[in-house]
Design a protein around this motif. Structure first.
Motif, PDB file in Angstrom:
ATOM      1  N   GLU A  67       0.851  -1.189   0.000  1.00  0.00           N
ATOM      2  CA  GLU A  67       0.000   0.000   0.000  1.00  0.00           C
ATOM      3  C   GLU A  67       0.888   1.242   0.000  1.00  0.00           C
ATOM      4  O   GLU A  67       1.824   1.349   0.798  1.00  0.00           O
ATOM      5  CB  GLU A  67      -0.909   0.008   1.235  1.00  0.00           C
ATOM      6  CG  GLU A  67      -1.863  -1.168   1.301  1.00  0.00           C
ATOM      7  CD  GLU A  67      -2.749  -1.123   2.538  1.00  0.00           C
ATOM      8  OE1 GLU A  67      -2.950  -0.013   3.090  1.00  0.00           O
ATOM      9  OE2 GLU A  67      -3.221  -2.195   2.977  1.00  0.00           O
ATOM     10  N   GLU A  69       0.983   5.619  -0.248  1.00  0.00           N
ATOM     11  CA  GLU A  69       0.312   6.904  -0.177  1.00  0.00           C
ATOM     12  C   GLU A  69       0.694   7.698  -1.430  1.00  0.00           C
ATOM     13  O   GLU A  69       1.863   7.992  -1.644  1.00  0.00           O
ATOM     14  CB  GLU A  69       0.746   7.653   1.084  1.00  0.00           C
ATOM     15  CG  GLU A  69       0.073   9.001   1.278  1.00  0.00           C
ATOM     16  CD  GLU A  69       0.578   9.723   2.515  1.00  0.00           C
ATOM     17  OE1 GLU A  69      -0.233  10.018   3.395  1.00  0.00           O
ATOM     18  OE2 GLU A  69       1.807   9.945   2.604  1.00  0.00           O
ATOM     19  N   ALA A  71      -1.393  10.483  -2.580  1.00  0.00           N
ATOM     20  CA  ALA A  71      -2.255  11.669  -2.659  1.00  0.00           C
ATOM     21  C   ALA A  71      -1.524  12.858  -3.254  1.00  0.00           C
ATOM     22  O   ALA A  71      -2.130  13.692  -3.950  1.00  0.00           O
ATOM     23  CB  ALA A  71      -2.791  12.014  -1.275  1.00  0.00           C
ATOM     24  N   ARG A  81      -5.748   7.467 -13.892  1.00  0.00           N
ATOM     25  CA  ARG A  81      -6.949   7.925 -14.602  1.00  0.00           C
ATOM     26  C   ARG A  81      -6.934   7.475 -16.049  1.00  0.00           C
ATOM     27  O   ARG A  81      -7.981   7.202 -16.633  1.00  0.00           O
ATOM     28  CB  ARG A  81      -7.049   9.448 -14.510  1.00  0.00           C
ATOM     29  CG  ARG A  81      -7.494   9.934 -13.131  1.00  0.00           C
ATOM     30  CD  ARG A  81      -7.437  11.441 -13.018  1.00  0.00           C
ATOM     31  NE  ARG A  81      -7.860  11.891 -11.698  1.00  0.00           N
ATOM     32  CZ  ARG A  81      -7.634  13.101 -11.221  1.00  0.00           C
ATOM     33  NH1 ARG A  81      -7.005  14.001 -11.964  1.00  0.00           N
ATOM     34  NH2 ARG A  81      -8.052  13.427 -10.005  1.00  0.00           N
ATOM     35  N   GLU A  86      -9.097   4.143  -9.883  1.00  0.00           N
ATOM     36  CA  GLU A  86      -9.102   5.122  -8.799  1.00  0.00           C
ATOM     37  C   GLU A  86      -8.623   4.455  -7.523  1.00  0.00           C
ATOM     38  O   GLU A  86      -8.849   3.267  -7.297  1.00  0.00           O
ATOM     39  CB  GLU A  86     -10.516   5.683  -8.585  1.00  0.00           C
ATOM     40  CG  GLU A  86     -11.028   6.540  -9.726  1.00  0.00           C
ATOM     41  CD  GLU A  86     -12.379   7.157  -9.421  1.00  0.00           C
ATOM     42  OE1 GLU A  86     -12.892   6.912  -8.300  1.00  0.00           O
ATOM     43  OE2 GLU A  86     -12.924   7.861 -10.285  1.00  0.00           O
ATOM     44  N   CYS A  87      -7.942   5.221  -6.684  1.00  0.00           N
ATOM     45  CA  CYS A  87      -7.510   4.698  -5.388  1.00  0.00           C
ATOM     46  C   CYS A  87      -8.293   5.417  -4.291  1.00  0.00           C
ATOM     47  O   CYS A  87      -8.606   6.598  -4.414  1.00  0.00           O
ATOM     48  CB  CYS A  87      -6.003   4.881  -5.189  1.00  0.00           C
ATOM     49  SG  CYS A  87      -5.426   6.583  -5.425  1.00  0.00           S
ATOM     50  N   ASP A  88      -8.628   4.690  -3.262  1.00  0.00           N
ATOM     51  CA  ASP A  88      -9.419   5.241  -2.166  1.00  0.00           C
ATOM     52  C   ASP A  88      -8.551   6.036  -1.210  1.00  0.00           C
ATOM     53  O   ASP A  88      -7.493   5.563  -0.765  1.00  0.00           O
ATOM     54  CB  ASP A  88     -10.114   4.108  -1.399  1.00  0.00           C
ATOM     55  CG  ASP A  88     -11.121   3.366  -2.272  1.00  0.00           C
ATOM     56  OD1 ASP A  88     -11.652   4.007  -3.199  1.00  0.00           O
ATOM     57  OD2 ASP A  88     -11.352   2.162  -2.042  1.00  0.00           O
ATOM     58  N   ASP A  89      -8.983   7.260  -0.903  1.00  0.00           N
ATOM     59  CA  ASP A  89      -8.316   8.099   0.098  1.00  0.00           C
ATOM     60  C   ASP A  89      -6.828   8.299  -0.187  1.00  0.00           C
ATOM     61  O   ASP A  89      -6.006   8.367   0.722  1.00  0.00           O
ATOM     62  CB  ASP A  89      -8.495   7.484   1.497  1.00  0.00           C
ATOM     63  CG  ASP A  89      -9.958   7.382   1.881  1.00  0.00           C
ATOM     64  OD1 ASP A  89     -10.725   8.280   1.498  1.00  0.00           O
ATOM     65  OD2 ASP A  89     -10.328   6.396   2.547  1.00  0.00           O
ATOM     66  N   CYS A 109      -5.379  -1.584  -7.169  1.00  0.00           N
ATOM     67  CA  CYS A 109      -6.638  -1.152  -6.547  1.00  0.00           C
ATOM     68  C   CYS A 109      -7.750  -2.166  -6.795  1.00  0.00           C
ATOM     69  O   CYS A 109      -8.904  -1.798  -7.016  1.00  0.00           O
ATOM     70  CB  CYS A 109      -7.053   0.225  -7.061  1.00  0.00           C
ATOM     71  SG  CYS A 109      -5.852   1.520  -6.712  1.00  0.00           S
TER      72      CYS A 109
END
Length: 553
Positions: A67, A69, A71, A81, A86-89, A109
């Motif tokens: 996993e 991060e 963002a 995209r 899409e990735c959550d949060d 994902c």
């Protein structure tokens, strides 16, 4: 950054879930305990070639998920995209599975992807540096990007790439025009007479439907007039016509209303029919008055229809498609007119080439200055890493005619390690040296490089003492910019880490397994003391370990 690594039935690991922290982390343990297994598991989930030998004995498959991060990583988000993912949060999950049949599957994902797609996104997430690991720094395109990013030249490099594309497109148009000049002239002449013919016809987009409607009415004018007169006779003009009969009914019902008011609703309905019939008769009279036979107009419409049909048959399209066909031909004729103008195209090529040469020259001058500065800075760090006498250079190799990346290739070189002559990085450095050179480059370019997580395996091969302390210090400095994980057997390196894991083997029911333990303060003292050496750990060794850990603060 890497948040979590989950491993199932991978070599000696049955089940393991690791939560990563920011900064610099050290992975330590006895030789053979399985430290490299974690690096191999990470490489596997990042797209390394699958091997059934990675499956734990007795298991049907090995599975690793990671996993991250992401963002703040616009490049990764944009890449996802493009794949409609899409990735959550802001958390991206990579998952890889290999079974005993050698079949490998990859997921992003939760959605299946190819291993190549997994590798593409992984290159923006983690860089593994080690003797047996993939080295992105050996690729010329990575070297070029690293130099440009470090020097803040990426916008100029993109401008060069755009100018290159415009130049090549202009050249392609000129080549096509020069090679097919006769064909262009022939096609243009044909289009010109076709456009003249369709323009002379002058059929509009809605005229064809109008012609058909008018022709049908004119062709059946006699029948229409006879029908209107027949209807008028039945409804109003002949003896016993409907209109007179209904009038009689209305009058009779009005007389009967005096005897029974219940007939009122019926009388009203008949009266309404009387009114509607009167309106219909009036409309029929107006229609009949206008309905005159006009053979001349009918002939004109038929001749027009035949002209449109003849043109449509000639060009093999439906009559209603003729206006759109004319638009396409006129557009093509305009394009051919421009394409046939060789002088104009040649002028465009010259202008585009001049623009490319100007921006590419600016980029080359900036790269030359940046290459000298980066070479000197990395060379200084190398002297601290037991690479004395080694010199790092950034070579700029001219590319004949230029390329989308500029007028030169960027090549990282090393001199002084295997002779005085500077040679490409991949051809000079050994595994341990390459790891330390990579470390030096990463430290210098930390703020410019984009990969957020770095893994160093065997960076301390063949070094010790003061050099090991320098490696530890550099890794900690690098950890201030990015997430760093280092597999090490040197206490000087581990003591500098912000956090530390210990890998150990254990036997259960005759089965050997690897386990990982997060070390707190007291446990770190014991592990650093063990790494300092000696069969028996004494209080003096522990005191030394505490001093080393204190020095890492």
């Amino acid at each position: 950054m890497l948040l979590r690594l989950t491993i199932r039935d991978f070599v000696l690991v049955d089940r393991l879930e690791l939560d990563f922290q920011r900064g610099f982390g050290a992975l330590t343990g006895e030789t053979g305990a399985g430290k490299s297994i974690l690096v191999d598991a990470l490489a596997f989930v990042l797209g390394e070639r699958a091997d059934t030998g990675w499956i734990r004995a007795g298991a049907e498959r090995a599975e690793v998920s990671a996993e991250f991060e992401v963002a703040d990583s616009s490049a990764v988000i944009a890449w996802l995209r493009e794949l409609d993912l899409e990735c959550d949060d802001g958390v991206l999950i990579l998952r890889r599975v290999v079974d005993t049949n050698g079949r490998s599957r990859a997921y992003l994902c939760g959605s299946p992807v190819t291993v190549q797609q997994l590798r593409e996104v992984a290159e923006a997430l983690v860089d593994i540096h080690g003797q047996h690991a993939h080295q992105s720094l050996l690729r010329r395109e990575v070297q070029r990007s690293l130099l440009d990013e470090h020097a803040g030249l990426m916008p100029l490099a993109e401008e060069v790439a755009t100018a290159w594309r415009q130049w090549r497109e202009a050249q392609s148009q000129l080549d096509a025009a020069s090679a097919g000049a006769d064909a262009i002239i022939q096609e243009r002449e044909q289009l010109e007479w076709q456009c003249r013919e369709l323009s002379a016809l002058g059929v509009s987009a809605d005229e064809w439907d109008g012609l058909n409607v008018e022709h049908k009415r004119l062709a059946h004018a006699a029948s229409l007039a006879d029908g209107a007169r027949f209807a008028l006779g039945i409804l109003s003009e002949e003896e016993g016509a409907c209109e007179g009969q209904i009038d009689a009914v209305v009058r009779r019902l009005d007389d009967l209303l005096a005897y029974d008011a219940g007939l009122g609703e019926i009388a009203a309905q008949v009266a309404s029919a009387q009114t509607e019939l009167a309106e219909a008769v009036s409309a029929l009279r107006r229609y009949a008055d206008r309905m005159d036979l006009d053979p001349q107009r009918l002939g004109e419409v038929e001749r027009r229809i035949e002209a449109v049909l003849s043109c449509a048959r000639k060009f093999r399209v439906a009559p209603e498609a003729l206006p759109a066909l004319l638009d396409r031909w006129q557009a093509r004729l305009s394009a051919l007119g421009e394409a046939a103008d060789v002088e104009l195209l040649a002028a465009r090529v010259a202008s585009a080439h001049k623009q490319y040469d100007a921006v590419a020259t600016r980029l080359s001058k900036s790269r030359l200055k940046a290459a000298k500065e980066l070479g000197d800075a990395v060379s200084r760090v190398m002297q601290q890493l037991a690479l004395g006498g080694g010199r790092f250079e950034v070579g700029l190799v001219p590319v004949e005619g230029g390329a989308s990346s500029g007028l030169e290739q960027v090549e990282f070189r090393i001199a002084g390690l295997a002779g005085s002559e500077a040679r490409p990085l991949a051809k000079v450095a050994s595994g341990g040296e390459l790891s330390r050179i990579s470390l030096a480059i990463q430290v210098v370019t930390a703020k410019a490089a984009s990969v957020p997580t770095l893994v160093f395996d065997e960076v301390d091969v063949g070094i010790g003492g003061g050099v090991a302390e320098v490696v530890g210090r550099l890794l900690r400095e690098l950890g201030q910019e990015r997430q760093v994980l280092c597999v090490t057997h040197l206490p000087q390196v581990a003591a500098r880490a912000n956090w530390q894991w210990q890998v150990a083997k254990s036997a259960q029911d005759g089965v050997i397994r690897s386990r990982v333990e997060t070390l707190e303060a007291s446990a770190r003292v014991e592990e650093i003391a063990r790494m300092l050496g000696g069969v028996e750990i004494t209080e003096i060794t522990r005191r030394h370990a505490r001093e080393m850990l204190g020095g890492g603060e």
